[in-house]
Scaffold this active site. Structure first.
Site, short mmCIF file in Angstrom:
data_model
loop_
_atom_site.label_atom_id
_atom_site.label_comp_id
_atom_site.label_asym_id
_atom_site.label_seq_id
_atom_site.Cartn_x
_atom_site.Cartn_y
_atom_site.Cartn_z
CG LEU A 196 132.84 80.30 -8.00
CD1 LEU A 196 133.08 80.80 -6.57
CD2 LEU A 196 131.84 81.20 -8.71
CG ASP A 197 136.08 82.33 -14.19
OD1 ASP A 197 135.68 81.23 -14.59
OD2 ASP A 197 135.76 83.41 -14.72
CD GLN A 198 144.03 79.57 -10.76
OE1 GLN A 198 143.94 78.98 -11.83
NE2 GLN A 198 145.19 79.66 -10.10
CB THR A 248 135.72 84.35 -9.47
OG1 THR A 248 135.80 84.85 -10.80
CG2 THR A 248 134.42 84.81 -8.84
#
Length: 275
Positions: free
Chosen positions: A124-126, A128
């Site tokens: 997951l993106d930072q 998100t």
């Protein structure tokens, strides 16, 4: 690693069970050569036929994850002896880029689960927030990797975008590659990797703001953010793909659904399960 033979595997060989779970041939060969397989605590082989309720023991792998324990607790939303579904907070990286780092989700998970092997199945993106699957055994990791690749693990996201009307369900099938003008960005590119995003539902939550429910078939870096920006509806609070000056990305990994490879039971975990 041990597993109890589930009803769908009754009267199958251990080899055929593991092949049906898409364990790579290299791992099957390792197991075949190990001479350490047991059924109900008795020596056995991969070609042994097993019945529902039998307990199969596979040789333990000595691989350990290299994440430093953070001495901070992760939120565990679901856990069994094979895997866990954990909550990634906003602003926390999924895993360290340098093994000396100790303040990422996987550092917290290593400390919380107190398990020698913990590895993420996806990222997951930072910025998100949301749910992420972690394998607790190398064999389970390889099986879940194949399930993810074959789209047998369903990841549902929620995102908020600006819109005057609900956005119709649609599939965005656009390849994504690196942006050569910006080291941290991705872009739609004919030379990129195929990326498929499904908008499966939407609703207006207030005037001018629409909440989307999104399902991924692939997991490219920034995939949802790039695709929504490309169709003119960037995620609210996205500093990379919109004109937002704030790091308040309105994107969350909301739900994960899959058939458990060993119990063969349907597993559904959502943010609503967090008390």
């Amino acid at each position: 690693m041990k597993f109890t033979v589930a009803e769908p595997f009754h009267n199958m060989t251990i080899r055929d069970i593991l092949k049906s779970l898409k364990l790579p041939k290299k791992e099957l060969h390792f197991l075949n050569m190990s001479k350490a397989i047991q059924v109900n605590q008795q020596p056995s082989q991969l070609n042994a036929i097993v019945k529902e309720g039998d307990i199969v023991s596979l040789p333990e792998n000595d691989i350990e994850s290299q994440y430093l324990p953070s001495y901070r607790y992760a939120t565990i939303v679901y856990e069994d002896e094979y895997l866990a579904v954990v909550l990634k907070p906003k602003g926390v990286k999924t895993h360290p880029n340098d093994l000396k780092e100790s303040n990422t989700l996987m550092n917290h998970v290593r400390y919380t689960l107190n398990c020698p092997y913990v590895e993420p199945i996806h990222r997951l993106d930072q910025e998100t927030v949301g749910l992420l699957i972690v394998a607790k055994d190398p064999i389970v990791k390889k099986i879940l990797d194949r399930m993810l690749e074959d789209n047998e693990i369903h990841r549902i996201y929620r995102a908020q975008v600006r819109s005057l009307l609900p956005i119709k369900p649609q599939t965005i099938d656009m390849p994504i590659g690196k942006d050569k003008f910006h080291p941290n960005r991705r872009r739609v590119s004919p030379t990129g990797q195929r990326a498929i995003t499904h908008i499966i539902d939407s609703k207006m939550i207030e005037e001018g703001i629409c909440e989307l429910k999104i399902k991924l078939d692939t997991g490219r870096t920034h995939q949802i953010r790039v695709h929504l920006a490309e169709i003119g509806h960037p995620v609210i609070g996205d500093p990379l793909y919109s004109d937002s000056k704030l790091r308040q990305l309105q994107l969350e990994s909301y739900m994960i659904q899959f058939k458990h490879p060993f119990t063969q039971q349907d597993v559904t975990v959502s943010l609503d399960d967090i008390k």
